[in-house]
Design an enzyme around this catalytic site. Structure first.
Site, PDB file in Angstrom:
ATOM      1  N   TYR A 497       1.327 -51.882  54.424  1.00 50.40           N
ATOM      2  CA  TYR A 497       0.064 -51.374  55.107  1.00 50.40           C
ATOM      3  C   TYR A 497       0.419 -50.911  56.416  1.00 50.40           C
ATOM      4  O   TYR A 497       0.329 -49.518  56.588  1.00 50.40           O
ATOM      5  CB  TYR A 497      -0.790 -52.377  55.204  1.00 50.40           C
ATOM      6  CG  TYR A 497      -2.167 -51.974  55.285  1.00 50.40           C
ATOM      7  CD1 TYR A 497      -3.257 -51.383  54.329  1.00 50.40           C
ATOM      8  CD2 TYR A 497      -2.811 -52.231  56.662  1.00 50.40           C
ATOM      9  CE1 TYR A 497      -4.400 -50.840  54.703  1.00 50.40           C
ATOM     10  CE2 TYR A 497      -4.363 -51.637  56.915  1.00 50.40           C
ATOM     11  CZ  TYR A 497      -4.884 -50.895  56.100  1.00 50.40           C
ATOM     12  OH  TYR A 497      -5.840 -50.464  56.425  1.00 50.40           O
ATOM     13  N   SER A 577      -5.242 -46.936  50.709  1.00 49.91           N
ATOM     14  CA  SER A 577      -5.629 -46.623  51.948  1.00 49.91           C
ATOM     15  C   SER A 577      -4.738 -46.209  53.031  1.00 49.91           C
ATOM     16  O   SER A 577      -4.088 -45.213  52.867  1.00 49.91           O
ATOM     17  CB  SER A 577      -6.643 -47.799  52.341  1.00 49.91           C
ATOM     18  OG  SER A 577      -7.773 -47.183  53.509  1.00 49.91           O
ATOM     19  N   ASP A 659     -15.679 -43.205  45.891  1.00 49.26           N
ATOM     20  CA  ASP A 659     -14.953 -43.418  47.145  1.00 49.26           C
ATOM     21  C   ASP A 659     -15.603 -42.855  48.294  1.00 49.26           C
ATOM     22  O   ASP A 659     -15.229 -41.694  48.572  1.00 49.26           O
ATOM     23  CB  ASP A 659     -13.493 -43.092  47.260  1.00 49.26           C
ATOM     24  CG  ASP A 659     -12.738 -43.944  48.425  1.00 49.26           C
ATOM     25  OD1 ASP A 659     -13.440 -44.412  49.495  1.00 49.26           O
ATOM     26  OD2 ASP A 659     -11.451 -43.975  48.451  1.00 49.26           O
ATOM     27  N   HIS A 694     -13.982 -47.292  47.394  1.00 48.01           N
ATOM     28  CA  HIS A 694     -12.875 -47.447  47.948  1.00 48.01           C
ATOM     29  C   HIS A 694     -12.036 -48.762  47.644  1.00 48.01           C
ATOM     30  O   HIS A 694     -10.769 -49.091  47.693  1.00 48.01           O
ATOM     31  CB  HIS A 694     -13.056 -47.312  49.475  1.00 48.01           C
ATOM     32  CG  HIS A 694     -11.680 -47.069  50.169  1.00 48.01           C
ATOM     33  ND1 HIS A 694     -10.941 -46.241  50.135  1.00 48.01           N
ATOM     34  CD2 HIS A 694     -11.156 -48.005  50.881  1.00 48.01           C
ATOM     35  CE1 HIS A 694      -9.756 -46.371  50.980  1.00 48.01           C
ATOM     36  NE2 HIS A 694     -10.080 -47.729  51.637  1.00 48.01           N
TER      37      HIS A 694
END
Length: 730
Positions: A497, A577, A659, A694
Site C-alpha cells: 500500500y 486504491s 466507485d 470503491h
C-alpha cells in the site's frame, strides 16, 4: 491515517466487524503446471487513440485516451462492456476456477460478531451469519436481554444493492442514526430510528451524509453532523469545499437545520465535528489532508457564540478527548511517533498543555488513544506489532495488556465511565478473537473467536528486513509453508500500500488461504508512506518522496528473488486504491521483475487525478500538477504516462462501476494504454464489478466470485492449482 485521528475525517462505522467477515479473506499443497491460457489475441483489444498533447510547465504531455474519461458516453459504455466481457470470458476458462469459488464460499460464509457497544442500558452489535449475504445489526436490553434485530441490510433491497454505512446509537440508547448507501458507494443518506419500536422516522432523512459522522447530544434531542450538498451543478471534485457542519433537531425538517460552521470553500480540506460526552464542549476539526489539523471549540455551557481556536496553523496532527473538565490531546507535534498531553477545559490554550505520556523512547508508535473506564488506553505499534497499555489519567503506566502472541490489535471498545471493555487480536495464522477485560483489574477472558475452516499449522510467519534503494531498512512479513525450499520455485503474492499513514499490520487474511494451500507464499512489506514508524515514515513516502515507496516495493521483490523465496516469473504483485498506484508504478518501472499484476480501483493518471472524484482531497499527499515542482514529481512516476512498448507482465485490472472515490477512468485509460503498447503474449484484462463502490461489493456472493477470479488469474499466470485434497473435498 493515524488511527485515533480518523474520526476527524468523518467516515466511520461505529459497529464495525471485529470478526472474520467476508473481506477477512488451509494439507499437502501441490504446485501444478502452469496453464497455457496466455497469448490469446482476443485479450489485446485495440482502443481508439486521440492526438491530444498538452504543454504543462513546458513539458508536452500526451493523453491519447482522454475520451475514456467520459463514462456517460455510449462509446465508453460499449468499450467497458467489451473489455469486461473479454476478462470474464478468459477467467471462466480457468479449469479450477469453480473449485476456488467453492473454497472461498467455505471461508466467507461463516459466523462472526462485533464487540458490543453499550449505550444507556442497551447493547448494540452486529453479526455476520453463515447463511446471509450481509452483516445484521442487533440490540438488546441489558447484557443478558433478548436480542432483537436493529437493521437487516439483507431485507433493504431485492437485489442487495442497498448497504448500511455507519450505525451510531444515542448516548441513552433510545435512538440510532444510520446511513444507507447505494452499491456500497461513499454517497449516503442518513436516517434516524427509534430503537424500541424499530420505526424509522420519515422526517429525519438527510441526504448528503457522505461525511456525516453524527455526534449526539446527551439528551438525545439531536446531533451535530457534517453535511455535503448533493446539487449536481456542483462539480464532484469541488464538493468537499462546500461541506458544512450543521445541527439537526429530531422531528424537524433537515433542510432547515442550523449551520453551525460554514463551508471552507477549499476542496482540499475535510471538516468534522465532535461533541463532548457531557455536551459542554463542541469541537470543529479542519483536516488538511493527512498531515495537519486545525481545531476550534465552543463552550456550550457558557453559551459561546463564536468559535475559539484551540490549535491552528501548526503542521501537525491533533485529536481531542474531553472528559471530566479536561482535554486530552494526542498529537505528533514535536513527537513524530506521537505523545499525549492534557489541559484544563477552562484554560485550554496551547501554552497550558502539559505532557502526560511522552513519545516512547523504544521506537513504539502511539497508534490510538481512548478514555475507557476512567483510564487512558493506548494502542501501540513496535516494529509493526501491536501492544495495548493502560495508563491512569495522570499518565502513569498501570499495566500492559497481554496479547496472545505477535499480531494485530486495533485498540479497545468501551465507554469512559464503564469498567468493562473489549479488544481484538488476530494474526496471519490466527483468525480474529475478541476478549472481554476489566480495565480496573486487568481480568481478561476470551469472549468470542471466529471459526474459519482452515488449518494454519503447516504455515509460518517471518518478519524479515531488507534494504531499499537508498539504504533504508524496510520490514516485511512473509507467510509460507514451514517446509519451504528456498530455490526460487515458490509462486508468491507481494501485497503493498504505502501511503496516507495507513499501517499494514499482521492481521488475518482469509483470502490468502486457498493460495497458501496450493503451495504459494505471501508477503507484505511495510513501505514508507505508511504510519508504521510514525509521521517521519509517512512523510518519507509522500509528495516529492513518493518514489521511495515504489523503490521500497521493488526492493521487496528483489529481496524475495535474491533469497530464493521465488523468481521473477513466479512473482505476482497486488494492490488497491493507493496500492493500485503502487503496483502500476512498479509494473511500468520494472516490468521484467514480475510475472503477474492485480491492480484494483487505482490512481494511475497522476497528472489529472485531482480533477476527478475525491482527488482534490489527496493533494496534500501527492501534490498537484497545477504546481510546477509537484508536477515534475508526479509526471516522473505517473504510471499512465510511462506506458511504453514493452513485454509487460499479465495484468488483471479490477474496477468498480459505482466507485465515487477514485474515478474508474484511471483503470480504463491505463488498460487501453497497456493493451496498445504490450509486445508480449500475456493477457491484459479489465474486470468491472457491477453495483460496487470503491470498497468493493458487500454481498458475500460477489466477494466470492471476485476473489475466485483474482486467485485463478494468479494461479494460472504463476503456476499453481488447488491441491488435489481440496478438489476432492469440494
Amino acid at each position: 491515517m493515524h488511527q485515533h485521528l480518523a474520526a476527524a475525517i468523518a467516515i466511520s462505522i461505529t459497529l464495525s466487524a471485529c470478526g472474520g467477515g467476508a473481506k477477512n479473506k488451509t494439507p499437502d499443497p501441490q504446485i501444478g503446471e502452469q496453464h497455457t491460457m496466455s497469448g490469446t489475441d482476443s485479450t489485446h483489444l485495440e482502443t481508439r487513440r486521440q492526438d491530444i498533447v498538452e504543454k504543462l510547465h513546458g513539458v508536452d504531455v500526451a493523453d491519447p485516451y482522454r475520451w475514456l474519461e467520459d463514462v456517460a458516453a455510449d462509446e465508453v459504455q460499449a468499450w467497458m462492456t467489451a473489455q469486461d466481457g473479454v476478462a470474464r470470458g478468459w477467467l471462466a476458462k480457468v479449469p479450477y476456477r469453480e473449485q476456488l469459488a467453492k473454497r472461498f464460499a467455505e471461508l466467507y460464509y461463516i459466523d462472526s460478531v462485533s464487540a458490543p457497544t453499550r449505550r444507556g442500558d442497551r447493547f448494540f452489535w452486529s453479526t455476520r451469519h453463515a447463511d446471509k449475504e450481509k452483516r445484521v445489526f442487533y440490540w438488546r436490553e441489558g447484557k443478558d436481554g433478548v436480542e432483537k434485530i436493529l437493521i437487516d441490510p439483507n431485507t433493504l433491497s431485492d437485489d442487495g444493492t442497498t448497504s448500511v454505512g455507519l450505525v451510531r446509537p444515542s448516548w441513552d440508547g433510545s435512538k440510532v442514526a444510520y446511513t444507507l448507501k447505494a452499491n456500497n458507494a461513499d454517497e449516503a443518506t442518513l436516517h434516524v430510528m427509534d430503537v424500541a419500536s424499530g420505526v424509522t422516522s420519515k422526517i429525519d432523512v438527510i441526504p448528503g451524509a457522505k461525511y456525516a459522522n453524527p455526534s449526539w447530544t446527551p439528551d438525545t434531542a439531536g446531533f451535530y453532523y457534517t453535511w455535503l450538498p448533493v446539487d449536481p451543478k456542483i462539480d464532484v471534485a469541488e464538493r468537499p469545499g462546500f461541506a458544512e457542519v450543521r445541527y439537526h433537531a429530531l422531528g424537524t425538517d433537515p433542510s432547515q437545520d442550523a449551520i453551525v460552521h460554514e463551508k471552507t470553500g477549499d476542496p482540499q480540506k475535510f471538516i468534522g465535528v465532535d461533541l463532548s460526552r457531557d455536551g459542554k464542549h463542541l469541537f470543529f476539526y479542519v483536516q488538511h489532508g493527512w498531515n495537519k489539523t486545525d481545531i476550534y471549540y465552543k463552550n456550550l455551557a457558557g453559551k459561546d457564540a463564536d468559535w475559539r481556536p484551540l490549535v491552528v496553523d501548526k503542521p501537525f496532527l491533533y485529536s481531542i478527548d474531553a472528559w471530566e473538565g479536561n482535554f486530552y490531546i494526542t498529537t505528533n507535534e514535536d513527537a513524530p511517533r506521537y505523545r499525549v498531553l492534557k489541559t484544563s477545559a477552562d484554560k485550554p490554550e496551547h501554552k497550558n498543555w502539559t505532557t502526560l505520556i511522552a513519545e516512547h523512547a523504544d521506537g513504539s508508535v502511539i497508534d490510538g488513544v481512548q478514555i475507557i473506564g476512567g483510564h487512558l488506553v493506548l494502542a501501540l505499534l513496535k516494529d509493526v506489532q501491536s501492544d495495548l497499555r493502560i495508563h491512569n489519567l495522570k499518565g502513569k503506566l498501570i499495566r500492559d495488556i497481554e496479547l496472545p502472541g505477535i499480531g494485530a490489535s486495533f485498540g479497545m471498545t468501551g465507554n469512559p465511565d464503564d469498567d468493562t471493555a473489549y479488544f481484538g487480536f488476530q494474526s496471519f495464522t490466527t483468525p480474529p478473537q475478541i476478549f472481554e477485560t476489566q480495565v480496573s483489574t486487568g481480568k481478561t477472558a476470551l469472549w468470542f473467536q471466529v471459526k474459519v475452516p482452515i488449518d494454519s499449522s503447516p504455515y509460518k510467519v517471518e518478519q524479515v528486513w531488507y534494504e531499499s534503494k537508498d539504504g533504508t531498512r524496510i520490514p516485511m512479513f512473509v507467510v509460507t509453508r514451514k517446509d519451504i525450499v528456498l530455490d526460487g520455485s515458490t509462486p508468491f503474492q507481494l501485497y503493498g500500500y504505502g501511503g496516507f499513514n495507513v499501517n499494514m499490520s499482521p492481521y488475518f487474511r482469509g483470502s490468502i488461504y486457498p493460495w497458501l494451500e496450493a503451495g504459494g507464499g505471501y508477503a507484505v512489506p511495510n513501505l514508507r508512506g505508511g504510519g508504521e514508524f510514525g509521521e517521519d515514515w509517512h512523510k518519507a513516502g509522500m509528495l516529492g518522496n513518493k518514489q521511495n515507496v515504489f523503490d521500497d516495493f521493488i526492493g521487496a521483490a528483489e529481496f524475495l528473488i535474491e533469497k530464493g523465496y521465488t523468481s521473477a516469473d513466479k512473482l505476482g504483485i497486488k494492490g488497491g486504491s493507493n496500492g493500485g498506484l503502487l503496483v502500476g508504478a512498479a509494473m511500468t518501472q520494472r516490468p521484467e521483475l514480475f510475472g503477474a499484476v492485480i491492480c484494483g480501483v487505482p490512481l494511475l493518471d497522476m497528472v489529472r487525478y485531482h480533477l476527478f472524484g475525491s482527488g482534490k482531497t489527496w493533494i496534500s499527499e501527492y501534490g498537484s500538477a497545477d504546481d510546477a515542482d509537484q508536477f515534475a514529481a508526479l509526471y516522473a512516476y505517473s504510471p499512465y504516462h510511462h506506458v511504453a512498448a514493452a513485454d509487460y507482465p499479465a495484468l488483471l485490472m479490477m474496477a468498480a462501476d459505482s466507485d465515487d472515490r477514485v474515478d474508474p477512468m484511471h483503470a480504463r485509460k491505463f488498460v487501453a494504454a497497456v493493451q496498445h503498447a504490450h509486445t508480449g503474449p500475456d493477457p491484459i484484462l479489465l474486470r468491472i464489478e457491477r453495483n460496487s463502490g470503491h470498497g468493493g461489493a458487500d454481498l458475500i456472493r460477489q466477494i466470492v466470485q471476485e476473489d475466485a477470479d483474482e486467485t485463478a488469474f494468479f494461479m494460472t499466470e504463476l503456476g499453481l492449482q488447488p491441491p488435489p485434497a481440496q478438489v476432492a473435498e469440494n
